[in-house]
Scaffold this motif. Structure first.
Motif, short mmCIF file in Angstrom:
data_model
loop_
_atom_site.label_atom_id
_atom_site.label_comp_id
_atom_site.label_asym_id
_atom_site.label_seq_id
_atom_site.Cartn_x
_atom_site.Cartn_y
_atom_site.Cartn_z
N GLU A 107 4.89 92.65 -43.40
CA GLU A 107 5.86 93.34 -42.54
C GLU A 107 5.92 94.83 -42.84
N LEU A 130 16.47 99.79 -40.42
CA LEU A 130 15.93 98.76 -39.51
C LEU A 130 14.88 99.33 -38.59
N HIS A 137 10.01 103.31 -44.45
CA HIS A 137 10.90 102.18 -44.73
C HIS A 137 11.05 102.00 -46.24
N ARG A 141 14.58 102.29 -48.17
CA ARG A 141 15.09 101.09 -48.85
C ARG A 141 15.39 101.38 -50.32
N LEU A 288 24.45 98.98 -41.82
CA LEU A 288 25.19 98.14 -42.76
C LEU A 288 26.43 97.52 -42.11
N ALA A 291 24.81 94.83 -39.78
CA ALA A 291 24.12 93.74 -40.49
C ALA A 291 25.09 92.95 -41.33
N SER A 299 28.31 82.83 -40.41
CA SER A 299 27.95 81.81 -41.40
C SER A 299 29.20 81.13 -41.95
N LEU A 355 20.36 84.82 -37.54
CA LEU A 355 19.27 85.42 -36.77
C LEU A 355 18.23 84.32 -36.55
N SER A 441 16.46 82.20 -43.62
CA SER A 441 17.58 82.90 -42.97
C SER A 441 17.68 84.37 -43.35
N VAL A 443 14.92 86.05 -44.13
CA VAL A 443 13.47 86.33 -44.04
C VAL A 443 12.85 86.52 -45.42
N PRO A 446 8.87 92.64 -47.45
CA PRO A 446 9.49 93.97 -47.56
C PRO A 446 10.78 94.13 -46.77
N ARG A 447 10.97 93.30 -45.74
CA ARG A 447 12.21 93.44 -44.94
C ARG A 447 13.25 92.37 -45.28
N THR A 448 13.05 91.65 -46.38
CA THR A 448 14.07 90.67 -46.79
C THR A 448 15.43 91.33 -46.72
N CYS A 449 16.44 90.58 -46.28
CA CYS A 449 17.78 91.13 -46.16
C CYS A 449 18.18 91.85 -47.45
N PHE A 454 24.82 90.31 -51.86
CA PHE A 454 26.18 90.67 -51.45
C PHE A 454 26.73 89.57 -50.53
N ALA A 455 25.89 89.18 -49.53
CA ALA A 455 26.34 88.20 -48.53
C ALA A 455 26.66 86.87 -49.20
C1 HEM Z 1 24.73 85.47 -44.15
C2 HEM Z 1 24.58 86.76 -44.09
C3 HEM Z 1 23.32 87.48 -43.74
C4 HEM Z 1 22.16 87.04 -43.19
C5 HEM Z 1 21.79 85.62 -42.79
C6 HEM Z 1 21.28 88.18 -43.06
C7 HEM Z 1 20.00 88.13 -42.54
C8 HEM Z 1 19.16 89.22 -42.42
C9 HEM Z 1 17.85 89.19 -41.82
C10 HEM Z 1 17.21 87.97 -41.18
C11 HEM Z 1 17.33 90.43 -41.91
C12 HEM Z 1 15.96 90.90 -41.39
C13 HEM Z 1 16.15 91.52 -40.03
C14 HEM Z 1 14.83 91.90 -39.39
O1 HEM Z 1 13.92 92.30 -40.09
O2 HEM Z 1 14.72 91.83 -38.19
C15 HEM Z 1 18.30 91.26 -42.57
C16 HEM Z 1 18.12 92.60 -42.85
C17 HEM Z 1 19.08 93.38 -43.43
N1 HEM Z 1 20.32 92.99 -43.88
FE1 HEM Z 1 21.08 91.13 -43.83
N2 HEM Z 1 21.92 89.29 -43.54
C18 HEM Z 1 23.17 88.92 -43.97
C19 HEM Z 1 24.15 89.73 -44.51
C20 HEM Z 1 23.97 91.06 -44.82
C21 HEM Z 1 24.97 91.90 -45.47
C22 HEM Z 1 26.34 91.42 -45.90
C23 HEM Z 1 24.42 93.14 -45.55
C24 HEM Z 1 25.00 94.40 -46.12
C25 HEM Z 1 26.10 94.54 -46.71
C26 HEM Z 1 23.08 93.08 -44.99
C27 HEM Z 1 22.22 94.14 -44.94
C28 HEM Z 1 20.95 94.09 -44.41
C29 HEM Z 1 20.08 95.24 -44.29
C30 HEM Z 1 20.39 96.64 -44.74
C31 HEM Z 1 18.91 94.80 -43.69
C32 HEM Z 1 17.68 95.64 -43.33
C33 HEM Z 1 16.63 95.46 -44.40
C34 HEM Z 1 15.35 96.22 -44.10
O3 HEM Z 1 15.02 96.46 -42.95
O4 HEM Z 1 14.66 96.55 -45.08
N3 HEM Z 1 22.85 91.80 -44.56
N4 HEM Z 1 19.41 90.50 -42.88
#
Ligand code: HEM
Length: 517
Positions: A107, A130, A137, A141, A288, A291, A299, A355, A441, A443, A446-449, A454-455
């Protein structure tokens, strides 16, 4: 020789259209020749391919559940197949664990956002994490990673007893959105309005993927996107500005030093490669807020629904938490000392990924390895497939997380027990899936959440407070029909009722009368 001064507007128009058609045609031929030909469902419409069936526009087919349809196709055509998309396009779908791991590992360099997604993300969130790809990226990050370290989250656990928008606000930005006091924040209001957008908006969005100009049409969904952009921008700018002033005065009302906003401000002032421009810092704030808000709150809603539908599992969770009568669990207890809470968390995230899918475009030609060989349309057995530059490649997170082929016949059941005793209830095939405990969930790669830890801490913390204090059941009992409505992401709601509320009955637990042993 042609003299350009003698060309009419019509000539120029025909020349442009002709060149564009020729370019598209050569591109399509190249894609067909260089991509392995895979089996897949027939097209039901040249205009939409099968994308209408996949979206919740045509509920008769997918029942609003694209994952079920992707899983059904995987059963019929094999773990890697192709589906028809709008205007004669094709999309490669991966459900094979090795193929999926390869895809996510590449990715942001080989697999990138489509032009359509990039435009959408830029218009909504700006050029932040994103939106960015490759080296940009990686740099963006790195600047944010310290705010999500274990130490940083450990220090934030006490504020996580406030739900979702509030906790991302307080923990991340030192700002109280006040959702728990019943204050409707402007961001929340706009997000809620997405559920009321008419289906036509979705149709325009599907076609906008191949006809970019449609993205500019003033549809309800498009207008809401612009409103969300402005609202999040307003909140983010105010918060950044306030924190900059506080920092300049050597402190402030809220200690933002260890929070996300603290990391952003430090990165703005850094002169190394870890510098963020003010525009990037603003974009990060919007990423942020978005997301962190919908994902976690959806959830948590699913957790309460599943526990209401399975009262015996709710009691089991309560008994595990019953020792915390007058004190909250510590960060360490939340992360590794409460096995049933951990199992419930994983099972909710597995069954209900907020997602549903990842869709990307191959920036370069690629070879994708497979764990199970497949038969191509020409009858050849292959253990890898070729993907040409420009091909659309998708992973249905929902289909893989819930696949009977991967998780066994009880894949659709809510069974936290499968995670206990060192994941003893997992099939060998499920263990082949990479990601967070074999769940996609968040992923992978490199793009892992970035907010995963935190979540999870927030999810466990909030759920433990709720379950320790109340017994939950659905307002209309276990027979309640649950539907999903898409705001930005699909949310659960009671079927047949307007809006997207998930009404529940809460009974205050009388701890002293319950014997945990
Ligand atoms: C159950 C809760 C969560 C799930 C299931 C989830 C899931 C995901 C997924 C699937 C992605 C990838 C998106 C993509 O590439 O299209 C992602 C990216 C991201 N998430 Fe989460 N997320 C959650 C909660 C959070 C929280 C609480 C935060 C911040 C406080 C957060 C911050 C981010 C950020 C900054 C990215 C971008 C990462 C990147 O592009 O390198 N997420 N998340």
């Amino acid at each position: 020789m042609i003299s350009f001064s003698t060309l009419s507007y019509l000539d120029v128009f025909l020349l442009v259209v002709g060149s564009w058609t020729l370019y598209k045609f050569t591109q399509a031929v190249r894609l067909r020749v260089k991509t392995t030909k895979l089996k897949g469902p027939p097209s039901s419409s040249w205009i939409f391919g099968v994308t209408k069936e996949l979206s919740n526009v045509t509920k008769e087919v997918s029942k609003g559940d694209s994952g079920a349809l992707y899983e059904q196709w995987a059963k019929e055509y094999g773990p890697v197949y192709q589906i028809p998309t709008p205007l004669g396009g094709r999309r490669t779908i991966l459900t094979d664990p090795k193929a999926v791991a390869h895809f996510y590992s590449k990715e942001t360099f080989t697999y990138v956002q489509s032009n359509f997604s990039k435009r959408l993300i830029e218009s909504l969130l700006g050029r932040g994490l994103l939106w960015s790809e490759g080296e940009s990226h990686r740099r963006q990050r790195k600047t944010l990673t310290p705010a999500f370290s274990n130490a940083a989250i450990r220090s934030l656990t006490p504020v996580m007893n406030c739900v979702s928008l509030d906790s991302i606000g307080i923990a991340g930005f030192g700002h109280d959105f006040g959702a728990l006091q019943g204050k409707r924040s402007s961001v929340e209001e706009v997000l809620d309005s997405f559920g009321t957008a008419p289906p036509m908006s979705m149709v325009v969005m599907l076609l906008g993927q191949v006809i970019p100009i449609l993205q500019k049409l003033p549809t309800t969904r498009g207008n809401l996107m612009r409103k969300l952009h402005d609202t999040m921008g307003g909140v983010s700018e105010q918060l950044l500005e306030r924190s900059r002033k506080e920092k300049a005065l050597g402190g402030g009302v809220t200690d933002t030093s260890r929070s996300i906003i603290g990391s952003l401000l430090r990165a703005e002032n850094a002169d190394s490669e870890l510098r963020l421009t003010p525009e990037e810092a603003l974009a990060q704030m919007k990423v942020l807020i978005l997301a962190g808000y919908e994902t976690t709150s959806i959830s948590l809603t699913w957790a309460l629904i599943e526990l209401s539908l399975h009262p015996e599992k709710q009691d089991k969770l309560y008994l595990e938490l019953a020792e915390f009568t007058n004190k909250d669990p510590t960060y360490d207890q939340l992360t590794s000392g409460l096995p049933y809470l951990d199992s419930v968390t994983r099972e909710v995230l597995r069954l209900h990924p907020p997602l549903a899918q990842s869709g990307r475009v191959a920036k370069y030609d690629d070879i994708i390895p497979l764990s199970t060989p497949i038969t191509t349309t020409s009858g050849k057995q292959v253990d890898h497939i070729a993907v040409a530059q420009g091909s659309a490649v998708f992973v249905s997170i929902r289909a893989i997380n819930r696949s009977e082929e991967i998780w066994g016949p009880d894949a659709k059941e809510f069974k936290p027990e499968r995670w206990l005793d060192n994941e003893s209830g997992l099939t060998p095939k499920a263990k082949e899936v990479q990601g967070y405990h074999h769940i996609l969930s968040f992923v992978d790669g490199p793009r892992t959440c970035l907010g995963r830890a935190f979540a999870i801490a927030e999810f466990k913390s909030v759920l433990s407070v709720l379950i320790r204090n109340y017994a939950f059941s659905l307002r209309d009992g276990p027979e309640t029909k649950i539907d999903r409505v898409t705001t930005l992401l699909p949310r659960p709601k009671v079927a047949g009722e307007p809006g997207y509320a998930m009404p529940m009955r809460l009974i205050l637990r009388e701890r002293e009368t319950m014997d945990p042993y």
